[in-house]
Write a protein that holds these residues in place. Structure first.
Motif, PDB file in Angstrom:
ATOM      1  N   GLY A 208       0.856  -1.187   0.000  1.00 41.72           N
ATOM      2  CA  GLY A 208       0.000   0.000   0.000  1.00 41.72           C
ATOM      3  C   GLY A 208       0.889   1.234   0.000  1.00 41.72           C
ATOM      4  O   GLY A 208       2.091   1.152  -0.255  1.00 41.72           O
ATOM      5  N   PHE A 209       0.300   2.378   0.313  1.00 42.00           N
ATOM      6  CA  PHE A 209       1.089   3.607   0.219  1.00 42.00           C
ATOM      7  C   PHE A 209       2.249   3.625   1.191  1.00 42.00           C
ATOM      8  O   PHE A 209       3.372   3.958   0.832  1.00 42.00           O
ATOM      9  N   ILE A 210       1.979   3.268   2.440  1.00 44.13           N
ATOM     10  CA  ILE A 210       3.066   3.332   3.425  1.00 44.13           C
ATOM     11  C   ILE A 210       4.144   2.312   3.099  1.00 44.13           C
ATOM     12  O   ILE A 210       5.336   2.611   3.144  1.00 44.13           O
TER      13      ILE A 210
ATOM     14  N   PRO B  72     -12.495  13.454  -2.088  1.00 46.15           N
ATOM     15  CA  PRO B  72     -11.338  12.828  -1.447  1.00 46.15           C
ATOM     16  C   PRO B  72     -10.056  13.064  -2.264  1.00 46.15           C
ATOM     17  O   PRO B  72     -10.081  12.994  -3.489  1.00 46.15           O
ATOM     18  N   TYR B  73      -8.991  13.363  -1.546  1.00 48.90           N
ATOM     19  CA  TYR B  73      -7.716  13.641  -2.214  1.00 48.90           C
ATOM     20  C   TYR B  73      -6.583  13.055  -1.400  1.00 48.90           C
ATOM     21  O   TYR B  73      -6.576  13.150  -0.184  1.00 48.90           O
ATOM     22  N   PHE B  74      -5.637  12.438  -2.076  1.00 45.19           N
ATOM     23  CA  PHE B  74      -4.400  12.059  -1.399  1.00 45.19           C
ATOM     24  C   PHE B  74      -3.246  12.114  -2.377  1.00 45.19           C
ATOM     25  O   PHE B  74      -3.432  12.130  -3.589  1.00 45.19           O
ATOM     26  N   TRP B  75      -2.061  12.169  -1.817  1.00 49.65           N
ATOM     27  CA  TRP B  75      -0.857  12.143  -2.634  1.00 49.65           C
ATOM     28  C   TRP B  75       0.099  11.124  -2.031  1.00 49.65           C
ATOM     29  O   TRP B  75      -0.056  10.712  -0.874  1.00 49.65           O
TER      30      TRP B  75
ATOM     31  N   ILE C  88       2.613  10.940  -6.881  1.00 61.97           N
ATOM     32  CA  ILE C  88       1.309  10.427  -7.293  1.00 61.97           C
ATOM     33  C   ILE C  88       0.253  11.266  -6.600  1.00 61.97           C
ATOM     34  O   ILE C  88       0.331  11.507  -5.393  1.00 61.97           O
ATOM     35  N   GLN C  89      -0.737  11.736  -7.354  1.00 65.45           N
ATOM     36  CA  GLN C  89      -1.855  12.459  -6.751  1.00 65.45           C
ATOM     37  C   GLN C  89      -3.149  11.848  -7.268  1.00 65.45           C
ATOM     38  O   GLN C  89      -3.261  11.527  -8.457  1.00 65.45           O
ATOM     39  N   PHE C  90      -4.109  11.716  -6.387  1.00 68.05           N
ATOM     40  CA  PHE C  90      -5.388  11.112  -6.769  1.00 68.05           C
ATOM     41  C   PHE C  90      -6.502  11.895  -6.116  1.00 68.05           C
ATOM     42  O   PHE C  90      -6.409  12.261  -4.951  1.00 68.05           O
TER      43      PHE C  90
ATOM     44  N   HIS D  45      -0.812  20.813  -0.974  1.00 71.52           N
ATOM     45  CA  HIS D  45      -1.744  20.847   0.160  1.00 71.52           C
ATOM     46  C   HIS D  45      -2.486  22.164   0.262  1.00 71.52           C
ATOM     47  O   HIS D  45      -2.950  22.537   1.342  1.00 71.52           O
ATOM     48  N   ALA D  46      -2.506  22.920  -0.829  1.00 69.24           N
ATOM     49  CA  ALA D  46      -3.390  24.087  -0.918  1.00 69.24           C
ATOM     50  C   ALA D  46      -3.065  25.266   0.008  1.00 69.24           C
ATOM     51  O   ALA D  46      -3.924  26.095   0.267  1.00 69.24           O
TER      52      ALA D  46
END
Ligand SMILES: Cc1cc2nc3c(=O)[nH]c(=O)nc-3n(C[C@H](O)[C@H](O)[C@H](O)COP(=O)(O)OP(=O)(O)OC[C@H]3O[C@@H](n4cnc5c(N)ncnc54)[C@H](O)[C@@H]3O)c2cc1C
Ligand code: FES
Lengths: 492, 107
Positions: free
Chosen positions: A151-153, A411-414, A422-424, B63-64
């Protein structure tokens, strides 16, 4: 409202404190946090902090000036152990009780663990102390590192370890990493990042056991502990979807234990950084059968009382396909479970998080929940951005005494891995089609790309690798509710 | 003094990154003003010239956090430190940045 208590002194707790003051709360503000540290930022822990590019001072989320302005009573290094809603009191581990009119629950989540993971050399990565310990070990010369969970971590940690010159293998039970989050096409692209970074990625294989030197006695204790911390989550709801067929501390006992427990095959779906749902558990004595703190132990084999801890050193990871990977360092990145244990018996509804409405308000109007621990309007996110956005709404509702505002954000994460950002953003569902609108996802040297997820002619989500600017444009359009996002032009 | 590009190559609403050490972002606002600031966000590691330009504010793409191009100061979290601002001139149709440090007015 004269006193407001915030439990959890990290990202969402601090943002809640800021909002309380910004929205005019002038009463007594108590902030309880079980870590000894002042609020710090977690995302850099697996990235620049591990590689040494960022130091501890840069992790701080606040400075002494702001801390003074907040005029809060900080109770750090103290755990809240209960909430008595009848007397409106937060009970602390040191025996104190804090009577409070309003409560913000911001206790976040804890890294999932595996039985037997107390062996020296085995790490999880959630806290500054975790990261310090791992960083210290990574500076002692080249090591064989096995990361459990892609996963991400897991991926970020593997990337950081590789950047430091270690030999790294990542194990992922699912056929591709990040499959539930990104879908098959884009998950395949992320799998490729590992290879490009010189990291071996083994997919479709679970972990059967953690092997180590040292006392066999360790097993019972380690397993007992694993059992009561809820191993069901470790397999099922893991953000990383790493299947675990049975893990224990010392080599000699592996077969016995695995036999006693059976190998529960568990499938799970998960959202970025967690948000998992256990969808199936097979095998009556699988880890899945050993449920959370309150649940009965799966069998007498795991009921073992504390027992001596694993005093050995990790030597390898046995896989369900029969192989054993030698390892000096093992990093477990199989997701996180929300920290709700302290609320057991409080009348608040708990189910993989604190249940709240769309406005972060729980069944008690004087209690709100924010961040990783909060299941807001039916879903729980483990993203930095939600943890910073929810407090504004939660505090407005807390001060109003009812839900007057709801959280509505995309929802947003990088994630930063192997030099790629990576940004979603958005809400992807299985069956969405993916269209690359900029760059080339298959280019061997990377170079970045922008992909739109689409369903019935509408844009549902956007993924970017090293394309921050067009990403931002699409993210903003999604937030504005623009159904059909205009593909950004190549020149922008 | 560092030449950036021709004025006509930086339309209003656009920005460009200059690979100085540290890099500088040059912004041409919708109102026709030119500004230059340190390009790296003071929060973590993102390039502000890749951000969202609105009036005199630039929103960080990661992060805006938002910065005021005139002062370099953040107008909202998570950034808390200002970025340096640099003077911009146009000579013979070429945009130039005058690095703050060179002019002895380092932050
Ligand atoms: C290594 C790492 C990398 C990450 N990278 C990214 C990323 O790139 N992008 C992204 O979007 N998100 C990322 N995240 C997720 C992001 O950090 C979290 O979503 C965010 O920290 C959630 O904040 P929170 O305040 O809700 O919970 P937490 O940060 O978990 O804080 C909860 C706090 O409450 C304390 N606590 C728990 N129980 C008690 C109790 N009973 N009494 C007192 N205190 C208690 C905990 O010790 C902790 O300090 C990452 C997380 C980690 C761990
Ligand atoms: S890097 Fe700019 S706001 Fe975080």
């Amino acid at each position: 409202m004269r006193t407001v208590t915030i439990v959890g002194a990290s990202l969402s707790g601090l943002y809640a404190a800021r909002e309380l003051r910004a929205q005019g709360f002038e009463g007594r503000l108590v902030i309880v946090g079980d870590e000894a540290h002042r609020p710090y930022d977690r995302p850099p822990l697996s990235k620049d902090f591990l590689t040494g590019r960022t130091d501890e001072t840069q992790l701080a989320l606040t400075d002494p000036e702001e801390t003074a302005d907040l005029q809060a009573e900080w109770l750090l290094g103290i755990r809240a152990r209960g909430l008595d809603p009848r007397t409106r009191t937060v009970l602390l581990d040191d025996g104190r009780a804090v009577p409070t009119d309003g409560l913000v629950i911001a206790t976040g989540a804890s890294a999932r663990r595996l039985p037997g993971d107390h062996l020296t050399g085995i790490h999880t990565l959630r806290t500054l102390d975790d990261a310090r310990a791992l960083r210290e070990e990574l500076t002692r010369g080249p090591r064989r590192v096995v990361v459990i969970g892609a996963g991400f971590i897991g991926a970020e940690t593997a990337s950081s370890c590789a950047a430091l010159g270690h030999r790294v293998t990542v194990i992922e039970a699912a056929p591709l990493p990040l499959l539930p989050q990104l879908g098959p096409e884009m998950a395949a692209v992320c799998a490729e990042l590992h290879r490009r970074g010189g990291v071996e990625l083994i997919t479709g294989t679970g972990v059967a056991a953690l092997r180590g030197t040292g006392a066999v006695m360790a097993v019972t204790g380690a397993l007992g502990e694993g059992a009561v911390t809820g191993v069901a989550g470790a397999c099922g709801a893991a953000g990383a979807m790493t299947g675990v067929a049975g893990a224990c501390g010392a080599a000699g006992a592996v077969t016995g234990v695995a036999g006693a427990l059976g190998a529960g095959a568990v499938t799970g779906v998960a959202e970025p950084y967690g948000e998992g749902v256990v969808t199936g558990v097979a095998g009556s004595h699988g880890w899945g059968a050993v449920t959370g703190a309150a649940g009965p132990p799966g069998s007498s084999a795991v009921a073992g009382s504390a027992g001596p801890r694993g005093s050995g050193t990790v030597t390898g990871v046995a896989l369900t396909d029969g192989r054993t990977l030698p390892a000096d360092i093992v990093i477990i990145g199989i997701g996180a479970t929300p920290n709700t244990g302290w609320l057991t018996g409080s009348t608040l509804a708990l189910h993989d998080g604190v249940l709240c409405d769309d406005g972060c308000v729980t069944s008690l109007p004087q209690v709100v929940a924010v961040g990783d621990v909060a299941r807001v309007g039916g879903s729980r996110a483990e993203h930095w951005t939600s943890a910073t956005e929810q407090p504004r709404v939660a505090v407005a509702n807390l001060l109003a005494g009812r839900t007057v505002e709801t959280v509505c954000s995309v929802p947003y994460f990088w994630s930063d891995q192997y030099g790629a950002r990576i940004q979603f953003a958005g809400r992807r569902q299985d069956g969405d089609t993916v269209r690359i609108v900029e760059g080339d996802a298959t280019a061997p040297d990377g170079g970045g790309f922008l992909a739109l997820y689409e369903r019935e002619g509408c844009t549902t989500a956007v993924l970017a690798v090293d394309r921050p600017r067009p990403f931002l444009r699409v993210r903003r359009e999604l937030a504005r509710g623009v159904g059909n996002v205009r593909a950004p032009s190549q020149s922008s | 003094m560092i030449p950036v590009c021709r004025l006509e190559d930086l339309p209003e609403g656009e920005s460009v990154r200059v690979e100085t050490t540290p890099p500088v972002g040059v912004f041409h606002t919708e109102d026709g003003e030119l500004y230059a600031i340190d390009d790296t966000c003071t929060h973590q590691d993102a390039s502000l010239s890749e951000g969202w330009l609105e009036g005199c504010l630039i929103e960080c793409p990661l992060h805006a956090a938002s910065f005021d191009l005139r002062t370099g100061r953040p107008t909202c979290l998570p950034a808390r430190r200002a970025v340096r601002t640099h003077r911009v001139t146009v000579d013979d149709g070429i945009i130039h940045v005058h690095l703050a440090a060179e002019e002895g007015s380092a932050a």
